[in-house]
Motif scaffolding. Sequence first.
Motif, PDB file in Angstrom:
ATOM      1  N   LEU A 179     -56.253  40.476 -93.400  1.00 44.38           N
ATOM      2  CA  LEU A 179     -56.298  39.000 -93.378  1.00 44.38           C
ATOM      3  C   LEU A 179     -57.376  38.490 -92.425  1.00 44.38           C
ATOM      4  CD1 LEU A 179     -52.448  38.257 -93.353  1.00 44.38           C
ATOM      5  CD2 LEU A 179     -54.040  38.082 -95.298  1.00 44.38           C
ATOM      6  N   PRO A 180     -58.320  37.705 -92.923  1.00 46.37           N
ATOM      7  CA  PRO A 180     -59.315  37.118 -92.028  1.00 46.37           C
ATOM      8  C   PRO A 180     -58.682  36.028 -91.166  1.00 46.37           C
ATOM      9  CG  PRO A 180     -59.711  36.477 -94.334  1.00 46.37           C
ATOM     10  CD  PRO A 180     -58.463  37.298 -94.317  1.00 46.37           C
ATOM     11  N   TYR A 181     -59.103  35.926 -89.929  1.00 46.67           N
ATOM     12  CA  TYR A 181     -58.515  34.906 -89.056  1.00 46.67           C
ATOM     13  C   TYR A 181     -59.570  34.295 -88.149  1.00 46.67           C
ATOM     14  CZ  TYR A 181     -58.513  38.662 -85.607  1.00 46.67           C
ATOM     15  OH  TYR A 181     -58.903  39.674 -84.781  1.00 46.67           O
ATOM     16  N   GLY A 182     -59.207  33.166 -87.555  1.00 45.29           N
ATOM     17  CA  GLY A 182     -60.130  32.497 -86.635  1.00 45.29           C
ATOM     18  C   GLY A 182     -59.453  31.272 -86.066  1.00 45.29           C
ATOM     19  N   ARG A 183     -60.185  30.560 -85.220  1.00 41.16           N
ATOM     20  CA  ARG A 183     -59.626  29.359 -84.590  1.00 41.16           C
ATOM     21  C   ARG A 183     -60.064  28.129 -85.361  1.00 41.16           C
ATOM     22  NH1 ARG A 183     -58.677  28.094 -79.459  1.00 41.16           N
ATOM     23  NH2 ARG A 183     -60.573  26.849 -79.399  1.00 41.16           N
ATOM     24  N   ARG A 184     -59.108  27.339 -85.718  1.00 40.19           N
ATOM     25  CA  ARG A 184     -59.434  26.112 -86.428  1.00 40.19           C
ATOM     26  C   ARG A 184     -60.264  25.173 -85.555  1.00 40.19           C
ATOM     27  NH1 ARG A 184     -55.757  22.125 -89.974  1.00 40.19           N
ATOM     28  NH2 ARG A 184     -57.076  20.334 -89.643  1.00 40.19           N
ATOM     29  N   ALA A 185     -59.958  25.175 -84.264  1.00 39.90           N
ATOM     30  CA  ALA A 185     -60.679  24.291 -83.344  1.00 39.90           C
ATOM     31  C   ALA A 185     -62.181  24.575 -83.396  1.00 39.90           C
ATOM     32  CB  ALA A 185     -60.146  24.468 -81.922  1.00 39.90           C
ATOM     33  N   ASP A 186     -62.553  25.804 -83.771  1.00 36.66           N
ATOM     34  CA  ASP A 186     -63.977  26.157 -83.825  1.00 36.66           C
ATOM     35  C   ASP A 186     -64.640  25.728 -85.139  1.00 36.66           C
ATOM     36  OD1 ASP A 186     -63.633  27.344 -81.376  1.00 36.66           O
ATOM     37  OD2 ASP A 186     -63.282  29.344 -82.226  1.00 36.66           O
ATOM     38  N   THR A 187     -63.834  25.279 -86.112  1.00 38.81           N
ATOM     39  CA  THR A 187     -64.406  24.965 -87.427  1.00 38.81           C
ATOM     40  C   THR A 187     -64.824  23.501 -87.561  1.00 38.81           C
ATOM     41  OG1 THR A 187     -62.312  24.300 -88.435  1.00 38.81           O
ATOM     42  CG2 THR A 187     -62.855  26.661 -88.503  1.00 38.81           C
ATOM     43  N   GLY A 188     -64.313  22.650 -86.698  1.00 36.82           N
ATOM     44  CA  GLY A 188     -64.624  21.226 -86.800  1.00 36.82           C
ATOM     45  C   GLY A 188     -63.821  20.505 -87.865  1.00 36.82           C
ATOM     46  N   LEU A 189     -62.880  21.216 -88.516  1.00 35.39           N
ATOM     47  CA  LEU A 189     -62.034  20.563 -89.526  1.00 35.39           C
ATOM     48  C   LEU A 189     -61.125  19.536 -88.845  1.00 35.39           C
ATOM     49  CD1 LEU A 189     -60.813  23.547 -91.716  1.00 35.39           C
ATOM     50  CD2 LEU A 189     -62.072  21.555 -92.530  1.00 35.39           C
ATOM     51  N   ARG A 190     -61.018  18.360 -89.434  1.00 32.93           N
ATOM     52  CA  ARG A 190     -60.121  17.346 -88.879  1.00 32.93           C
ATOM     53  C   ARG A 190     -58.693  17.643 -89.291  1.00 32.93           C
ATOM     54  NH1 ARG A 190     -60.670  12.528 -91.248  1.00 32.93           N
ATOM     55  NH2 ARG A 190     -59.080  11.687 -89.881  1.00 32.93           N
ATOM     56  N   GLY A 191     -57.743  17.156 -88.520  1.00 32.66           N
ATOM     57  CA  GLY A 191     -56.339  17.319 -88.895  1.00 32.66           C
ATOM     58  C   GLY A 191     -55.533  17.840 -87.733  1.00 32.66           C
ATOM     59  N   PRO A 192     -54.204  17.749 -87.850  1.00 25.50           N
ATOM     60  CA  PRO A 192     -53.336  18.172 -86.755  1.00 25.50           C
ATOM     61  C   PRO A 192     -53.432  19.677 -86.519  1.00 25.50           C
ATOM     62  CG  PRO A 192     -52.093  17.074 -88.520  1.00 25.50           C
ATOM     63  CD  PRO A 192     -53.471  17.281 -89.022  1.00 25.50           C
ATOM     64  N   LEU A 193     -53.396  20.074 -85.245  1.00 23.79           N
ATOM     65  CA  LEU A 193     -53.412  21.504 -84.921  1.00 23.79           C
ATOM     66  C   LEU A 193     -51.990  22.051 -84.781  1.00 23.79           C
ATOM     67  CD1 LEU A 193     -56.193  22.287 -82.272  1.00 23.79           C
ATOM     68  CD2 LEU A 193     -55.982  23.147 -84.600  1.00 23.79           C
ATOM     69  N   ASP A 194     -51.268  21.544 -83.788  1.00 24.49           N
ATOM     70  CA  ASP A 194     -49.971  22.133 -83.434  1.00 24.49           C
ATOM     71  C   ASP A 194     -48.882  21.077 -83.620  1.00 24.49           C
ATOM     72  OD1 ASP A 194     -47.832  23.457 -82.287  1.00 24.49           O
ATOM     73  OD2 ASP A 194     -48.988  24.215 -80.586  1.00 24.49           O
ATOM     74  N   VAL A 195     -48.109  21.204 -84.685  1.00 23.73           N
ATOM     75  CA  VAL A 195     -47.045  20.225 -84.963  1.00 23.73           C
ATOM     76  C   VAL A 195     -45.730  20.967 -85.128  1.00 23.73           C
ATOM     77  CG1 VAL A 195     -46.212  18.417 -86.504  1.00 23.73           C
ATOM     78  CG2 VAL A 195     -48.659  18.675 -86.136  1.00 23.73           C
ATOM     79  N   ARG A 196     -44.806  20.715 -84.226  1.00 21.88           N
ATOM     80  CA  ARG A 196     -43.513  21.397 -84.265  1.00 21.88           C
ATOM     81  C   ARG A 196     -42.415  20.359 -84.440  1.00 21.88           C
ATOM     82  NH1 ARG A 196     -44.574  26.043 -79.716  1.00 21.88           N
ATOM     83  NH2 ARG A 196     -46.811  26.153 -80.109  1.00 21.88           N
ATOM     84  N   LEU A 197     -41.712  20.415 -85.542  1.00 26.69           N
ATOM     85  CA  LEU A 197     -40.605  19.483 -85.765  1.00 26.69           C
ATOM     86  C   LEU A 197     -39.394  19.989 -84.996  1.00 26.69           C
ATOM     87  CD1 LEU A 197     -40.738  18.632 -89.607  1.00 26.69           C
ATOM     88  CD2 LEU A 197     -41.659  17.308 -87.675  1.00 26.69           C
ATOM     89  N   ASP A 198     -38.898  19.161 -84.105  1.00 29.49           N
ATOM     90  CA  ASP A 198     -37.655  19.473 -83.396  1.00 29.49           C
ATOM     91  C   ASP A 198     -36.512  19.057 -84.329  1.00 29.49           C
ATOM     92  OD1 ASP A 198     -35.346  19.394 -81.919  1.00 29.49           O
ATOM     93  OD2 ASP A 198     -36.248  18.401 -80.167  1.00 29.49           O
ATOM     94  N   CYS A 199     -35.757  20.032 -84.801  1.00 30.35           N
ATOM     95  CA  CYS A 199     -34.721  19.760 -85.806  1.00 30.35           C
ATOM     96  C   CYS A 199     -33.321  19.746 -85.192  1.00 30.35           C
ATOM     97  CB  CYS A 199     -34.772  20.823 -86.906  1.00 30.35           C
ATOM     98  SG  CYS A 199     -36.372  20.911 -87.719  1.00 30.35           S
ATOM     99  N   GLY A 200     -33.264  19.748 -83.858  1.00 29.28           N
ATOM    100  CA  GLY A 200     -31.978  19.908 -83.165  1.00 29.28           C
ATOM    101  C   GLY A 200     -30.916  18.924 -83.634  1.00 29.28           C
ATOM    102  N   LEU A 201     -31.268  17.651 -83.666  1.00 32.57           N
ATOM    103  CA  LEU A 201     -30.285  16.622 -84.016  1.00 32.57           C
ATOM    104  C   LEU A 201     -29.795  16.806 -85.453  1.00 32.57           C
ATOM    105  CD1 LEU A 201     -28.868  14.000 -83.125  1.00 32.57           C
ATOM    106  CD2 LEU A 201     -30.827  12.741 -84.043  1.00 32.57           C
TER     107      LEU A 201
END
Length: 296
Positions: free
Chosen positions: A251-273
């Motif tokens: 699997l090829p991999y890399g950092r999105r931050a290095d690509t200049g692509l717009r959009g959210p990086l780290d989004v974690r839904l807290d589902c506790g409730l």
Amino acid sequence: MRILIVGGSGFLGSELVRQAAAEGHAVAATWRTRPGTAAGADWLPLDVRDRTAVLDLIGAFGPDVVVNTASGGNMASGGNMASGGNTASGGSDWVTTAVGAAHVAVASAAHGARLVHVSSDAVFSGEAVTYAEDRVPDPVTPYGAAKAAGEAAVQAITPTAVIARTSLIIGDGGSGHERLVHGLASGGVKGMLFTDDVRCPVHVRDLAAALLELASSDRAGVQHAAGADAVSRYELGCLVARRNGIDPARLPYGRRADTGLRGPLDVRLDCGLTQRHLTTRLRGAREFLAQPRIST
Ligand SMILES: NC(=O)c1ccc[n+]([C@@H]2O[C@H](COP(=O)([O-])OP(=O)(O)OC[C@H]3O[C@@H](n4cnc5c(N)ncnc54)[C@H](OP(=O)(O)O)[C@@H]3O)[C@@H](O)[C@H]2O)c1
């Protein structure tokens, strides 16, 4: 119960049809381009952009519950799992995702049906990283903006509706995300899996069960129904590869931050409730991808 699955021919919709039919409900399901294949439903054509058609169909079937999974654009590429071939925003169809959501809400209200509307973690920018149910959307892509507008319309028209935000939907091979891993490993698809782009993937069976549970509950408003583990798209790809007998080293991999692509990086839904009110357990990707696939 009489249950209508709008977008029943899609990935999540098909699982909802299967589970609702297995529970003995009277199920109708809609398709736009071609009927679904899941057994146990009456298949009906519908384009949610057509307000009158939505009102007529819901009036004719007379559902107790409507689950709206329809969304415009490609959810798999919208997630930017790979850079190759994908746009920063993914495909986005405002009228289907935002206005169509309003049409389904208006028709559900007009015919006295309870509504469960499926939304997305794409309504968030990632700036706060972790998002509980009461966070206000701050979308940064056209797809996220359309999902946020759909949520606002549903909330205004049908305050008792459930708005269920979820994250990357994974199954036993059938999701776009899993197909992408196969394509990247074989070299058939160009791109990479990002090590810094994090979500909380959910198994389609857990998600469908949670949505049906919410449908028969008295919960209202925003609910979070994502998986328990926050993983990068690269870690997710490795987990899918290992489960499917593919060498993750392919699997090829890399950092999105290095690509200049717009959009959210780290989004974690807290589902506790939300999870506290469910008997369905929303497993994390590390757990459900450690188990062998179940063929349906
Ligand atoms: N997949 C993910 O990773 C993910 C992540 C977060 C949230 N979500 C949300 O989860 C829901 C389901 O996702 P999914 O992956 O199951 O999507 P999907 O496989 O692409 O299915 C979408 C469904 O909506 C239908 N549809 C599209 N445009 C329509 C229109 N104008 N009128 C009526 N129906 C229309 C599609 O029919 P046709 O195929 O015939 O067009 C299909 O049945 C969506 O609301 C999505 O935003 C998905």
